[in-house]
Scaffold this active site. Sequence first.
Site, short mmCIF file in Angstrom:
data_model
loop_
_atom_site.label_atom_id
_atom_site.label_comp_id
_atom_site.label_asym_id
_atom_site.label_seq_id
_atom_site.Cartn_x
_atom_site.Cartn_y
_atom_site.Cartn_z
N HIS A 162 0.83 -1.21 0.00
CA HIS A 162 0.00 0.00 0.00
C HIS A 162 0.86 1.26 0.00
O HIS A 162 0.64 2.19 -0.79
CB HIS A 162 -0.92 0.01 1.21
CG HIS A 162 -1.64 1.31 1.41
ND1 HIS A 162 -2.65 1.74 0.58
CD2 HIS A 162 -1.46 2.31 2.33
CE1 HIS A 162 -3.08 2.93 0.98
NE2 HIS A 162 -2.37 3.30 2.03
N HIS A 167 0.97 4.79 -2.56
CA HIS A 167 1.35 6.18 -2.36
C HIS A 167 2.54 6.64 -3.20
O HIS A 167 2.53 7.76 -3.72
CB HIS A 167 1.63 6.42 -0.88
CG HIS A 167 0.40 6.53 -0.05
ND1 HIS A 167 -0.41 7.65 -0.07
CD2 HIS A 167 -0.19 5.65 0.81
CE1 HIS A 167 -1.45 7.46 0.75
NE2 HIS A 167 -1.33 6.26 1.28
N GLU A 208 -6.66 9.11 -0.83
CA GLU A 208 -6.73 7.67 -0.57
C GLU A 208 -7.76 6.98 -1.46
O GLU A 208 -7.50 5.91 -2.01
CB GLU A 208 -7.07 7.39 0.91
CG GLU A 208 -5.94 7.67 1.88
CD GLU A 208 -4.86 6.60 1.89
OE1 GLU A 208 -4.93 5.65 1.10
OE2 GLU A 208 -3.93 6.74 2.70
N SER A 227 -3.76 0.39 -4.64
CA SER A 227 -3.05 -0.73 -4.00
C SER A 227 -3.97 -1.87 -3.59
O SER A 227 -3.52 -2.84 -2.97
CB SER A 227 -2.29 -0.23 -2.76
OG SER A 227 -3.18 0.34 -1.82
#
Length: 298
Positions: A162, A167, A208, A227
């Site tokens: 993730h 990111h 997000e 992700s």
Amino acid sequence: MFTEAQLYSPVTTGADGDVTVHLSDEHPGVHDPEYRVRRNAIAALALSYRPGEPVPHVDYTGEEQEVWRIVSAELARKRRRYACAEVRAAAERLALPADHIPQLDEVSAALTPLTGFRYVPAAGLVPLREFFGSFADRIFHSTQYIRHHSAPLYTPEPDAVHEILGHANQLASPRFAAIYSEVGAAVARLETDVALKFLADVFWFSMEFGVVREEGEVRCYGAGLLSSYGEIEEFRAAELRPLDIAEMGTVSYDITHYQPVLYCAESVAEIEDVVGGFFAEMDDESPLRVASRPTGSR
């Protein structure tokens, strides 16, 4: 407490200095003694880090490397299909390795020349003010552990997949990195927990779990979607609403399920104007101000 904190396994240090990661009963690795020892060791390594020191390396096992290879290949394929053009181009420039888990300094070496961001280790949950505030210095706190090998395409908590494949691929875009930087600058202006929680929730529904309309399709740019092997294919089934900062900062959501409501921008420029613009001007009174605006005003 920020709702997303529930995603992290608590990390404690005993009187004897032993570090323990407390996995939930539902965690795929909870009954695997080897995995638990491994998680404790990786967390201890992160806790030993001090700013200015070299970032500690994790000696990943063959099993962990195989998990990365599986997930990296699957997410790359899905990213080509479902991610927005800005993320796809950023990921191509960043060129993360698919054959091994990159060390955090390896991620930084590729990312810093693109947007100035660098990665530092985190054992688990980082306090909100520290996590978001560090964006002002273009620092991203990242976990280093990998999900359990029994479920390579699933994790109940943020792991290196993730943090890096989500990111870092997003942060490789100068346009998105600039929004992160505005988040960090905003945190320095905030004194109340209410405002900090509002900021965190707007971040959740944008950086997000943000989506954007592009060439007649809805594509994702949020790291949580980028992700997630499962949710990256399902987000189009969500109820899509226009960007609305007041809603994004106050609506209730369940982190344990796919998000049923997502906020869709009409372009990356709109994300910059609406989301980035909000963070650039945010102060402690912002939640009240945006709540008092007429319905439909952003």
